[in-house]
Design a protein around this motif. Structure first.
Motif, short mmCIF file in Angstrom:
data_model
loop_
_atom_site.label_atom_id
_atom_site.label_comp_id
_atom_site.label_asym_id
_atom_site.label_seq_id
_atom_site.Cartn_x
_atom_site.Cartn_y
_atom_site.Cartn_z
N GLN A 75 0.83 -1.20 0.00
CA GLN A 75 0.00 0.00 0.00
C GLN A 75 0.87 1.26 0.00
N LYS A 76 1.98 1.23 0.74
CA LYS A 76 2.85 2.41 0.85
C LYS A 76 3.77 2.59 -0.35
N ASP A 77 4.20 1.48 -0.96
CA ASP A 77 5.12 1.57 -2.09
C ASP A 77 4.80 0.50 -3.14
N PRO A 78 3.65 0.63 -3.80
CA PRO A 78 3.25 -0.39 -4.79
C PRO A 78 4.23 -0.54 -5.94
N GLU A 79 4.92 0.54 -6.28
CA GLU A 79 5.86 0.51 -7.41
C GLU A 79 6.99 -0.49 -7.18
#
Length: 244
Positions: A75-79
């Motif tokens: 959720q915080k860093d999907p990339e």
């Protein structure tokens, strides 16, 4: 007169029938499906798994199996997950036996080359009185053995430091996490599994998480996850060193 009376009675019957039907339709609600038997929340990723294509022959797919640490990470860093062949299968609040139940659906069936297993903190935090470090290790060992049986490389995590759980401060979390991590490391060395150390780069002088890297002392913030990404990528490279 008889005809008129018959007509009135017939009409009354139709009205009563219509009213009863309307009342029945108001009282009849769609039954909510009961998922109480799905203790391990297999339905959480069931549809995603169905549409996820099988990996190509040379694809190094890695599945992340864990609880809220992994679920919140995406959720915080999907990339981070999108640009790698990383599949996140974290479910907030899950215990190690729930991860074990999910292992076939959310790991084996996805045909990964490696699995990262992060387990044990929720077991410790629960304070049910039935959980021991040895029982957590039994579940971790079962998952690792299943992975090896299916030719999936095993990466076992030393858990993130936790000084105390905000929702259960009676637990002496720091020492329990250290104890668990020591056993995970010893078992990994014995079986030649890759160790992914999340504890060392995040720990402070109290054996908790560094304040600037966490939102609540348990879950990392984005800066904390960025550090985890570095050590994760390094561990995955080590695990795949002899992969062809």
């Amino acid at each position: 007169m008889n005809k008129f009376l018959f007509f009135v009675l017939l009409l009354s019957g139709h009205v009563a029938f219509a009213q009863n039907q309307q009342a029945d339709s108001l009282n009849t609600k769609a039954e909510k499906e009961n998922f109480s038997d799905d203790w391990a929340a297999l339905t959480k990723y069931q549809k995603e798994n169905e549409i996820l294509p099988l990996p190509t022959k040379r694809e190094k797919r890695v599945v992340f199996l864990g609880s809220s640490i992994f679920e919140f990470w995406k959720q915080k860093d999907p990339e981070y997950f999108n640009r790698n062949n990383y599949v996140d299968r974290g479910i907030s609040g899950q215990l190690s036996p729930q991860l074990l139940i999910r292992f076939r659906q959310d790991v084996i069936n996805l045909k990964p080359k490696a699995v990262i297993i992060l387990a044990g903190s929720n077991d410790i935090a629960g304070n049910t009185g039935h959980v021991t470090i040895d029982k957590i290790m039994d579940n971790i060992k079962s998952m690792a053995e299943l992975a090896r049986l299916h030719h999936i490389k095993v990466i076992l995590c030393k858990y993130l430091p936790v000084y105390e759980y905000p929702w259960n401060k009676r637990i002496k979390a720091a020492d329990s996490i250290v104890d668990l991590n020591e056993k995970i490391e010893a078992y990994s060395k014995e079986r030649n599994y890759t160790v992914l150390d999340y504890w060392t780069p995040l720990v402070d002088e109290r054996k908790g998480q560094r304040a600037e890297l966490t939102v609540d002392g348990v879950h990392p913030n984005l800066a904390g996850y960025k550090i985890m990404e570095e050590v994760t990528d390094a561990a995955v490279k080590r695990a795949f060193k002899n992969w062809h």
